[in-house]
Design a protein around this motif. Structure first.
Motif, PDB file in Angstrom:
ATOM      1  N   HIS A  31       0.814  -1.223   0.000  1.00 28.01           N
ATOM      2  CA  HIS A  31       0.000   0.000   0.000  1.00 28.01           C
ATOM      3  C   HIS A  31       0.849   1.274   0.000  1.00 28.01           C
ATOM      4  N   ASP A  33       2.798   4.028  -1.915  1.00 25.75           N
ATOM      5  CA  ASP A  33       2.779   4.561  -3.283  1.00 25.75           C
ATOM      6  C   ASP A  33       4.120   4.458  -4.000  1.00 25.75           C
ATOM      7  N   ASP A 118      -2.436   4.207  -4.257  1.00 24.58           N
ATOM      8  CA  ASP A 118      -2.920   3.023  -3.544  1.00 24.58           C
ATOM      9  C   ASP A 118      -4.445   2.956  -3.567  1.00 24.58           C
TER      10      ASP A 118
END
Length: 194
Positions: A31, A33, A118
């Motif tokens: 998760h 980025d 995400d």
């Protein structure tokens, strides 16, 4: 060593870097980025090549592409692109290098629109890991309806080298799908991490 570590997953073979990647990264729900962008870049460069080739050049890619910092990559000049074309440590494919710069710009646009990449990318699996229960690598698809939808939307947004097969490889790497074999210890570990 490999058979004990990877259980039912045979694709790492006896390559230590591949085994380490399988055992510590592949399929773990991601998760962050920056890491998601890294996989987007690496999977685009993998098109037509083996993951082993990319993995063994990963550190070189990280150095060449400013630590996978999308803000920096989006500002790469023609001079920087020519410099990268001379870098034997990466895959010197002009279209893929240009696509990485372009994709960085679109990545930043998506972040701005959704608050994070995400939040955007995980919508294609309903914001959860799709757990598959494969017993052999022959059962694993090259693409799915979810990767088709992801590819279609990314292409619509201007991303390049994001065909459905590349998107599915990305989904596997980022843990959007759990494609570890049922007999692999990582299958259960990844499921618990999600």
């Amino acid at each position: 060593m490999c058979a004990k570590q990877t259980g039912g997953c045979t694709w790492p073979g006896d390559d230590e870097l591949m085994i380490e990647y399988h055992d510590n990264e592949w399929g773990t729900p991601l998760h962050d980025d920056r890491k998601l962008f890294e996989f987007l870049v690496l999977d685009a460069f993998q098109a037509g090549l083996s993951w082993k080739t990319i993995l063994h050049k990963r550190k070189n890619f990280e150095k060449a592409f400013s630590g996978f910092d999308a803000v920096k990559i989006a500002k790469f000049t023609d001079k920087k692109i020519e410099y990268l074309m001379l870098d034997a440590g990466i895959i010197r494919n002009r279209l893929k290098i240009l696509a990485t710069v372009s994709n960085a710009k679109h990545f930043l646009e998506v972040q701005k629109e959704f608050g994070s990449f995400d939040k955007y990318i995980w919508q294609f699996t309903g914001h959860k890991t799709i757990v598959n229960n494969w017993n052999g690598t022959g059962q694993v698809p090259a693409k799915t309806a979810a990767s088709d939808a992801m590819s279609k939307d990314l292409l619509k947004r201007g991303f390049k080298f994001v065909g459905s097969t590349i998107c599915y490889a990305f989904m596997q790497a980022a843990g959007m799908v759990n494609d570890h074999m049922v007999g692999c210890p990582r299958h259960k570990a990844v499921q618990q991490a999600g």
